[in-house]
Design an enzyme around this catalytic site. Sequence first.
Site, PDB file in Angstrom:
ATOM      1  N   ARG A 142       3.164  26.536  11.111  1.00 31.41           N
ATOM      2  CA  ARG A 142       1.962  26.219  10.339  1.00 31.41           C
ATOM      3  C   ARG A 142       0.980  25.320  11.106  1.00 31.41           C
ATOM      4  NH1 ARG A 142       3.591  25.317   4.092  1.00 31.41           N
ATOM      5  NH2 ARG A 142       1.727  26.461   3.662  1.00 31.41           N
ATOM      6  N   LYS A 145      -1.557  24.794  -9.127  1.00 33.48           N
ATOM      7  CA  LYS A 145      -1.434  23.706  -8.143  1.00 33.48           C
ATOM      8  C   LYS A 145      -2.322  23.965  -6.937  1.00 33.48           C
ATOM      9  CE  LYS A 145       2.092  23.848  -5.046  1.00 33.48           C
ATOM     10  NZ  LYS A 145       1.642  23.726  -3.657  1.00 33.48           N
ATOM     11  N   ASN A 146      -2.256  25.201  -6.423  1.00 29.00           N
ATOM     12  CA  ASN A 146      -2.989  25.493  -5.185  1.00 29.00           C
ATOM     13  C   ASN A 146      -4.494  25.545  -5.390  1.00 29.00           C
ATOM     14  OD1 ASN A 146      -0.612  25.530  -3.846  1.00 29.00           O
ATOM     15  ND2 ASN A 146      -0.555  27.731  -3.459  1.00 29.00           N
ATOM     16  N   ASP A 154       3.839  33.898  -1.598  1.00 28.08           N
ATOM     17  CA  ASP A 154       4.425  32.928  -2.531  1.00 28.08           C
ATOM     18  C   ASP A 154       5.253  33.581  -3.641  1.00 28.08           C
ATOM     19  OD1 ASP A 154       3.385  30.862  -1.087  1.00 28.08           O
ATOM     20  OD2 ASP A 154       1.841  30.296  -2.534  1.00 28.08           O
ATOM     21  N   ARG A 170       7.681  20.218  -6.835  1.00 33.17           N
ATOM     22  CA  ARG A 170       6.321  20.169  -6.289  1.00 33.17           C
ATOM     23  C   ARG A 170       5.469  21.292  -6.859  1.00 33.17           C
ATOM     24  NH1 ARG A 170       6.539  21.384  -0.681  1.00 33.17           N
ATOM     25  NH2 ARG A 170       4.306  21.420  -1.022  1.00 33.17           N
ATOM     26  N   CYS A 178       6.149  22.434   3.097  1.00 38.49           N
ATOM     27  CA  CYS A 178       7.348  23.270   3.182  1.00 38.49           C
ATOM     28  C   CYS A 178       7.620  23.662   4.628  1.00 38.49           C
ATOM     29  CB  CYS A 178       7.136  24.550   2.384  1.00 38.49           C
ATOM     30  SG  CYS A 178       7.177  24.303   0.623  1.00 38.49           S
TER      31      CYS A 178
HETATM   32  C1  UD1 Z   1      -1.767  28.256   1.211  1.00 42.79           C
HETATM   33  C2  UD1 Z   1      -0.922  27.914   0.000  1.00 42.79           C
HETATM   34  C3  UD1 Z   1       0.502  28.429   0.183  1.00 42.79           C
HETATM   35  C4  UD1 Z   1       0.495  29.924   0.517  1.00 42.79           C
HETATM   36  C5  UD1 Z   1      -0.445  30.211   1.679  1.00 42.79           C
HETATM   37  C6  UD1 Z   1      -0.624  31.705   1.973  1.00 42.79           C
HETATM   38  C7  UD1 Z   1      -1.919  25.848  -0.799  1.00 42.79           C
HETATM   39  C8  UD1 Z   1      -1.768  24.394  -1.014  1.00 42.79           C
HETATM   40  N1  UD1 Z   1      -0.915  26.474  -0.186  1.00 42.79           N
HETATM   41  O1  UD1 Z   1      -1.174  27.573   2.316  1.00 42.79           O
HETATM   42  O2  UD1 Z   1       1.216  28.204  -1.038  1.00 42.79           O
HETATM   43  O3  UD1 Z   1       1.788  30.333   0.866  1.00 42.79           O
HETATM   44  O4  UD1 Z   1      -1.761  29.663   1.413  1.00 42.79           O
HETATM   45  O5  UD1 Z   1      -1.086  32.364   0.858  1.00 42.79           O
HETATM   46  O6  UD1 Z   1      -2.876  26.464  -1.222  1.00 42.79           O
HETATM   47  N2  UD1 Z   1      -2.290  29.366  10.250  1.00 42.79           N
HETATM   48  C9  UD1 Z   1      -2.551  29.151  11.583  1.00 42.79           C
HETATM   49  N3  UD1 Z   1      -3.479  28.201  11.901  1.00 42.79           N
HETATM   50  C10 UD1 Z   1      -4.180  27.515  10.957  1.00 42.79           C
HETATM   51  C11 UD1 Z   1      -3.903  27.762   9.601  1.00 42.79           C
HETATM   52  C12 UD1 Z   1      -2.951  28.700   9.279  1.00 42.79           C
HETATM   53  O7  UD1 Z   1      -1.956  29.757  12.465  1.00 42.79           O
HETATM   54  O8  UD1 Z   1      -5.013  26.674  11.302  1.00 42.79           O
HETATM   55  C13 UD1 Z   1      -1.250  30.378   9.887  1.00 42.79           C
HETATM   56  C14 UD1 Z   1      -0.081  29.709   9.152  1.00 42.79           C
HETATM   57  O9  UD1 Z   1       0.841  29.163  10.060  1.00 42.79           O
HETATM   58  C15 UD1 Z   1       0.467  30.872   8.372  1.00 42.79           C
HETATM   59  C16 UD1 Z   1      -0.785  31.676   8.010  1.00 42.79           C
HETATM   60  O10 UD1 Z   1      -1.780  31.272   8.928  1.00 42.79           O
HETATM   61  O11 UD1 Z   1       1.305  31.638   9.175  1.00 42.79           O
HETATM   62  C17 UD1 Z   1      -1.284  31.457   6.577  1.00 42.79           C
HETATM   63  O12 UD1 Z   1      -1.572  30.101   6.381  1.00 42.79           O
HETATM   64  P1  UD1 Z   1      -2.677  29.599   5.346  1.00 42.79           P
HETATM   65  O13 UD1 Z   1      -3.337  30.771   4.699  1.00 42.79           O
HETATM   66  O14 UD1 Z   1      -3.546  28.610   6.042  1.00 42.79           O
HETATM   67  O15 UD1 Z   1      -1.779  28.866   4.298  1.00 42.79           O
HETATM   68  P2  UD1 Z   1      -1.966  27.409   3.682  1.00 42.79           P
HETATM   69  O16 UD1 Z   1      -3.405  27.171   3.384  1.00 42.79           O
HETATM   70  O17 UD1 Z   1      -1.210  26.435   4.489  1.00 42.79           O
END
Ligand code: UD1
Length: 418
Positions: free
Chosen positions: A121, A22-23, A305, A397, A116
């Site tokens: 985030r 999915k990701n 995850d 999902r 989620c």
């Molecule tokens: C993706 C995955 C999710 C997984 C996560 C970490 C998808 C659709 N989802 O989520 O399943 O749990 O990677 O492996 O691929 N952060 C910030 N600012 C930002 C972006 C992120 O502070 O602009 C923080 C987030 O709040 C979190 C951390 O960075 O604490 C990791 O987030 P990120 O790696 O961006 O995860 P996602 O891409 O949302």
Amino acid sequence: MDRLVIKGKADLKGSIKIKGSKNSALPIMVSALLSKNTLKLKNLPKLDDIKNMSKLLRSYGAIIKANKDNLEIKCHNVINRDADYDIVRKMRASILILGPLLARFGNARISLPGGCAIGTRPIDIHLDGLKKLGANFVVENGYVIGEVSKQLHGNNIALPFPSVGATENILMAASIAKGKTIIENAAMEPEISDLAITLNKMGAKIKIEKKGVIKINGVKSLSKASHKIMSDRIVAGTFVIAAVMLNKKFLVKEIESSHIAALTSALIKMGAKLKINKNSIQIMPSKSLNGIKIQTAPYPGFPTDLQAQIMSLMSLANSNSQIKENIFENRFMHVPELNRLGAKIIVKKDIAHIVGNRNFKGAQVMASDLRASVSLVLAALCAEGESVINRIYHLDRGYERIENTLGKLGPSIKRQKY
Ligand code: UD1
């Protein structure tokens, strides 16, 4: 809403084939927005998030043909408009359309994303990276509004944290920006490589180097391409954990075992018996499991995850365990529900202390986020008696109807409306 009724002390036999990730599929579907030509994708999982992403892309004018596990996406005549709030609210990955829309149209307006509820985030790393490529943003009335004065241009971008989504957003935008971009401290998750492979098939010039460096030479336009989505390492890891918990002989196949090396080494340290081949993992019954200490980290570290799932397993080990969650600040919502099922887990700040030697007992529980939901399914499968898992829309999902996958291999898992 749907709920699952699960009989405990379940049997498990045979093997399971793991479908596409999915990701990996979500950003790759979005990358179709960068080109006027058709992107053909194979091996898509049948999940609500994939349907939602198709709906979002269609709302921009994408023509999408679905056939079994395949999708053909053509974004020839896309129209730029506000992203559909109802979809964006449900799925955080919607923010990934920001980079491609800015690259193709020079402006974009998207409501702040949902997904989620596992922490605040924010999207600051996405926005700061895209700013370095020449975009400007304002956040107004719950919307992010982005504009580019001329064309996006390449730059050197050092991420403060290797965010998966931000790396993907910047990678897509930089593919058709003018000039060269270097992303430092980029996320190195296998899903990033799958996206880069797809973009390169479309004609992009991306090179992933070791140690979090990605180099992109912008190209004028992208052409048609075809790609098979890589296998879902988190679903694979979940089913490996299920077999270890149920202590059965079981085969998880059509996977890339190296993608879950952090999990398999943790399981082996606990005493699990695994036979690891390149594209499959055979789980064998083991005498007993001992507790360990782990912490989540960006790839190749232990994936956040799979944190909820291994926590469920740790309750059955013969000694105590500890998990430190380093990626999300609020990712222990499964703890009170696992405790309802008989676990004894105490959370202090970002560390969960898991008492071993527990026996799960059937109970009514409530699923909170996607991976939390499946950790409850795992505990319920091992419990004495019957469990009811309410509010499973998050589970749907990320896992194809679990009553039709795991449920066909021994366990009794029934879906009910309520
Ligand atoms: C993706 C995955 C999710 C997984 C996560 C970490 C998808 C659709 N989802 O989520 O399943 O749990 O990677 O492996 O691929 N952060 C910030 N600012 C930002 C972006 C992120 O502070 O602009 C923080 C987030 O709040 C979190 C951390 O960075 O604490 C990791 O987030 P990120 O790696 O961006 O995860 P996602 O891409 O949302």
